[in-house]
Structures are given as structure tokens and as C-alpha cells.
Design a protein around this motif. Sequence first.
Motif, PDB file in Angstrom:
ATOM      1  N   GLU A 110      56.617  -4.961 -14.756  1.00  0.00           N
ATOM      2  CA  GLU A 110      58.023  -5.437 -14.908  1.00  0.00           C
ATOM      3  C   GLU A 110      58.418  -4.216 -16.016  1.00  0.00           C
ATOM      4  OE1 GLU A 110      62.212  -6.693 -15.515  1.00  0.00           O
ATOM      5  OE2 GLU A 110      60.588  -6.621 -13.779  1.00  0.00           O
ATOM      6  N   LEU A 111      57.445  -3.889 -16.978  1.00  0.00           N
ATOM      7  CA  LEU A 111      58.078  -3.034 -17.862  1.00  0.00           C
ATOM      8  C   LEU A 111      58.319  -1.536 -17.430  1.00  0.00           C
ATOM      9  CD1 LEU A 111      55.551  -3.421 -21.064  1.00  0.00           C
ATOM     10  CD2 LEU A 111      58.132  -3.922 -20.817  1.00  0.00           C
ATOM     11  N   TYR A 112      57.607  -1.229 -16.433  1.00  0.00           N
ATOM     12  CA  TYR A 112      57.717   0.193 -15.707  1.00  0.00           C
ATOM     13  C   TYR A 112      59.070  -0.106 -14.518  1.00  0.00           C
ATOM     14  CZ  TYR A 112      54.372   2.620 -18.328  1.00  0.00           C
ATOM     15  OH  TYR A 112      53.774   3.510 -19.136  1.00  0.00           O
ATOM     16  N   ALA A 113      58.976  -0.918 -14.049  1.00  0.00           N
ATOM     17  CA  ALA A 113      60.303  -1.337 -13.349  1.00  0.00           C
ATOM     18  C   ALA A 113      61.502  -1.026 -14.157  1.00  0.00           C
ATOM     19  CB  ALA A 113      60.526  -2.640 -12.772  1.00  0.00           C
ATOM     20  N   ARG A 114      61.566  -1.493 -15.406  1.00  0.00           N
ATOM     21  CA  ARG A 114      62.597  -1.412 -16.424  1.00  0.00           C
ATOM     22  C   ARG A 114      62.851   0.111 -16.634  1.00  0.00           C
ATOM     23  NH1 ARG A 114      62.119  -6.439 -20.622  1.00  0.00           N
ATOM     24  NH2 ARG A 114      62.226  -7.974 -19.110  1.00  0.00           N
ATOM     25  N   LYS A 115      61.659   0.614 -16.873  1.00  0.00           N
ATOM     26  CA  LYS A 115      61.566   2.275 -17.095  1.00  0.00           C
ATOM     27  C   LYS A 115      62.375   2.927 -15.921  1.00  0.00           C
ATOM     28  CE  LYS A 115      57.661   2.306 -20.333  1.00  0.00           C
ATOM     29  NZ  LYS A 115      58.095   3.227 -21.177  1.00  0.00           N
ATOM     30  N   LEU A 116      62.040   2.625 -14.751  1.00  0.00           N
ATOM     31  CA  LEU A 116      62.549   3.251 -13.411  1.00  0.00           C
ATOM     32  C   LEU A 116      64.240   2.996 -13.466  1.00  0.00           C
ATOM     33  CD1 LEU A 116      62.361   4.704 -10.779  1.00  0.00           C
ATOM     34  CD2 LEU A 116      62.039   2.744  -9.989  1.00  0.00           C
ATOM     35  N   ARG A 117      64.276   1.722 -13.882  1.00  0.00           N
ATOM     36  CA  ARG A 117      65.851   1.563 -13.665  1.00  0.00           C
ATOM     37  C   ARG A 117      66.557   2.287 -14.809  1.00  0.00           C
ATOM     38  NH1 ARG A 117      63.963  -4.163 -14.473  1.00  0.00           N
ATOM     39  NH2 ARG A 117      63.892  -4.675 -12.392  1.00  0.00           N
ATOM     40  N   VAL A 118      65.974   2.521 -16.213  1.00  0.00           N
ATOM     41  CA  VAL A 118      66.898   3.352 -17.013  1.00  0.00           C
ATOM     42  C   VAL A 118      66.935   4.821 -16.403  1.00  0.00           C
ATOM     43  CG1 VAL A 118      66.263   4.642 -19.244  1.00  0.00           C
ATOM     44  CG2 VAL A 118      66.287   1.720 -18.965  1.00  0.00           C
ATOM     45  N   LYS A 119      65.735   5.254 -15.755  1.00  0.00           N
ATOM     46  CA  LYS A 119      65.718   6.521 -15.249  1.00  0.00           C
ATOM     47  C   LYS A 119      66.682   6.841 -14.207  1.00  0.00           C
ATOM     48  CE  LYS A 119      60.674   7.770 -15.768  1.00  0.00           C
ATOM     49  NZ  LYS A 119      59.378   7.733 -14.990  1.00  0.00           N
ATOM     50  N   LEU A 120      66.885   5.773 -13.359  1.00  0.00           N
ATOM     51  CA  LEU A 120      67.917   6.118 -12.335  1.00  0.00           C
ATOM     52  C   LEU A 120      69.231   5.867 -12.949  1.00  0.00           C
ATOM     53  CD1 LEU A 120      66.160   3.621  -9.642  1.00  0.00           C
ATOM     54  CD2 LEU A 120      66.369   6.310  -9.584  1.00  0.00           C
ATOM     55  N   ALA A 121      69.545   5.175 -13.779  1.00  0.00           N
ATOM     56  CA  ALA A 121      70.834   4.973 -14.495  1.00  0.00           C
ATOM     57  C   ALA A 121      71.266   6.069 -15.293  1.00  0.00           C
ATOM     58  CB  ALA A 121      70.841   3.685 -15.473  1.00  0.00           C
ATOM     59  N   ASN A 122      70.239   7.020 -15.661  1.00  0.00           N
ATOM     60  CA  ASN A 122      70.583   8.145 -16.520  1.00  0.00           C
ATOM     61  C   ASN A 122      70.395   9.701 -15.804  1.00  0.00           C
ATOM     62  OD1 ASN A 122      70.910   6.818 -18.953  1.00  0.00           O
ATOM     63  ND2 ASN A 122      68.846   6.479 -19.343  1.00  0.00           N
ATOM     64  N   ALA A 123      69.973   9.577 -14.492  1.00  0.00           N
ATOM     65  CA  ALA A 123      70.074  10.752 -13.549  1.00  0.00           C
ATOM     66  C   ALA A 123      71.108  11.001 -12.962  1.00  0.00           C
ATOM     67  CB  ALA A 123      68.985  10.231 -12.348  1.00  0.00           C
ATOM     68  N   THR A 124      71.356  12.307 -12.987  1.00  0.00           N
ATOM     69  CA  THR A 124      72.382  12.913 -12.132  1.00  0.00           C
ATOM     70  C   THR A 124      71.760  13.390 -10.679  1.00  0.00           C
ATOM     71  OG1 THR A 124      73.466  13.844 -14.128  1.00  0.00           O
ATOM     72  CG2 THR A 124      74.017  14.752 -12.138  1.00  0.00           C
ATOM     73  N   PHE A 125      72.574  12.834  -9.772  1.00  0.00           N
ATOM     74  CA  PHE A 125      71.959  13.304  -8.358  1.00  0.00           C
ATOM     75  C   PHE A 125      72.776  14.196  -7.534  1.00  0.00           C
ATOM     76  CE2 PHE A 125      70.559   8.891  -9.442  1.00  0.00           C
ATOM     77  CZ  PHE A 125      69.264   8.959  -9.188  1.00  0.00           C
ATOM     78  N   THR A 126      72.005  14.723  -6.712  1.00  0.00           N
ATOM     79  CA  THR A 126      73.006  15.844  -5.812  1.00  0.00           C
ATOM     80  C   THR A 126      73.023  15.325  -4.524  1.00  0.00           C
ATOM     81  OG1 THR A 126      70.851  16.842  -5.180  1.00  0.00           O
ATOM     82  CG2 THR A 126      71.924  17.783  -7.096  1.00  0.00           C
ATOM     83  N   ASP A 127      73.430  16.011  -3.508  1.00  0.00           N
ATOM     84  CA  ASP A 127      73.258  15.389  -2.018  1.00  0.00           C
ATOM     85  C   ASP A 127      71.801  15.163  -1.519  1.00  0.00           C
ATOM     86  OD1 ASP A 127      76.112  15.354  -1.795  1.00  0.00           O
ATOM     87  OD2 ASP A 127      76.203  17.461  -0.925  1.00  0.00           O
ATOM     88  N   ASN A 128      70.819  15.530  -2.318  1.00  0.00           N
ATOM     89  CA  ASN A 128      69.444  15.191  -2.004  1.00  0.00           C
ATOM     90  C   ASN A 128      68.893  13.936  -2.750  1.00  0.00           C
ATOM     91  OD1 ASN A 128      67.156  15.561  -0.832  1.00  0.00           O
ATOM     92  ND2 ASN A 128      66.320  17.214  -2.062  1.00  0.00           N
ATOM     93  N   VAL A 129      69.937  13.012  -2.659  1.00  0.00           N
ATOM     94  CA  VAL A 129      69.682  11.848  -3.462  1.00  0.00           C
ATOM     95  C   VAL A 129      68.417  11.046  -3.266  1.00  0.00           C
ATOM     96  CG1 VAL A 129      71.165  10.251  -2.306  1.00  0.00           C
ATOM     97  CG2 VAL A 129      70.679   9.739  -4.684  1.00  0.00           C
ATOM     98  N   LYS A 130      68.222  10.812  -1.935  1.00  0.00           N
ATOM     99  CA  LYS A 130      66.738  10.302  -1.332  1.00  0.00           C
ATOM    100  C   LYS A 130      65.906  10.583  -1.939  1.00  0.00           C
ATOM    101  CE  LYS A 130      64.981   8.686   2.803  1.00  0.00           C
ATOM    102  NZ  LYS A 130      65.085   8.443   4.362  1.00  0.00           N
TER     103      LYS A 130
END
Length: 177
Positions: A110-130
Motif C-alpha cells: 500500500e505504501l508503494y501504491a501511494r508512491k505511485l499515485r504521487v508520481k502519477l499526480a505530479n507527472a507531465t505526460f505527452t501523447d505517449n502517456v501509456k
Amino acid sequence: MGFVKRTYHIFWLLIVLCIASVQGQEEVEWSPEFRFTWKDFKGKVPSGSGAAATTASGISYDFSTFYENGEMQVDFNVYAYFYPTKSWYKPKICNDVTLLHEQLHFDITELYARKLRVKLANATFTDNVKEEVRKLYRSTIRQLNDFQNKYDAETNYSRNLPVQERWVKEIGEALDH
């Protein structure tokens, strides 16, 4: 265009969910209220295993994209799951300390699921989002595996009680934040 991409990702998520339900995969999503009992460990002990118990847990995610004011937005969900039918224990050598040790494996997930949530929330994505989401996921999974191995090594698989107690405290505090 955004609707099409969102529909595409939702379509694939539904296929994955259908496959999982057809296969009868039982899973339990992490929550602070869920605490293991040995009855939760429903898997078969593999022959020749030297381990006392195994907790099968993992992180999954889904996401969709859409455009708002001409800018791509990403909605995502990240989950930590426990898989009872892939988790097992040896009743003759397990005790409450072993159970707590196994619970912490799930809590660490769960701690690492939270870390992934933070990474995704702070990421800037391009058209290669997948591929960009996949890369963040794979990186998080590698870090999770390293951390799980460190936990087992430091606690000697729950046998080093003072260190096990320290981990219980540290993981509990991390979950509370």
C-alpha cells in the motif's frame, strides 16, 4: 479524440476485469480496517518451500485520458491488492508474529501504491502517456520489490523481534501520513 482515448482505456480495463472474474481470481483491496487472519491464506503450500508463509500482493492501476481546454488530462486509479488464493502458510511453524510480518508485506505494498499515485499526480505526460505510465509503474514495482527484500532481510523473516517491532512502528507511522 479525448472521448475515444478514454473509451479505449475503459474498454481494455473492462476486458481485464472480465478475464480476472472468469479466472476466479479473488483479491482484497488494501484498507486500514483489513487485518490478516490465517483464514485469509487460502493457497496451497508449494512442495519443498523453505518459507513459513507467503503473502501475494501487488499494485494495479487504470487510467484514462481526456482533453480539457485543449490540454490532455489523465485520470488514474492505483490499488494495492492481496491475493488470498496465492498466499499460503505452514500452520505448524507460524504464529502471531509471522502473521504480523505478513501483514506488513501487504502494508508495504500500500505504501508503494501511494508512491505511485504521487508520481502519477505530479507527472507531465505527452501523447505517449501509456508507455510513460507503464514506466512509472515498473519503476515503482522494482522499488517495492527491493523494499520488501530489505524488510525480510532486516527482520530475518520476522525472527529478529526488536527489528520486526521497529518495522511495525515505522510502517504504521508511514501509513498514518
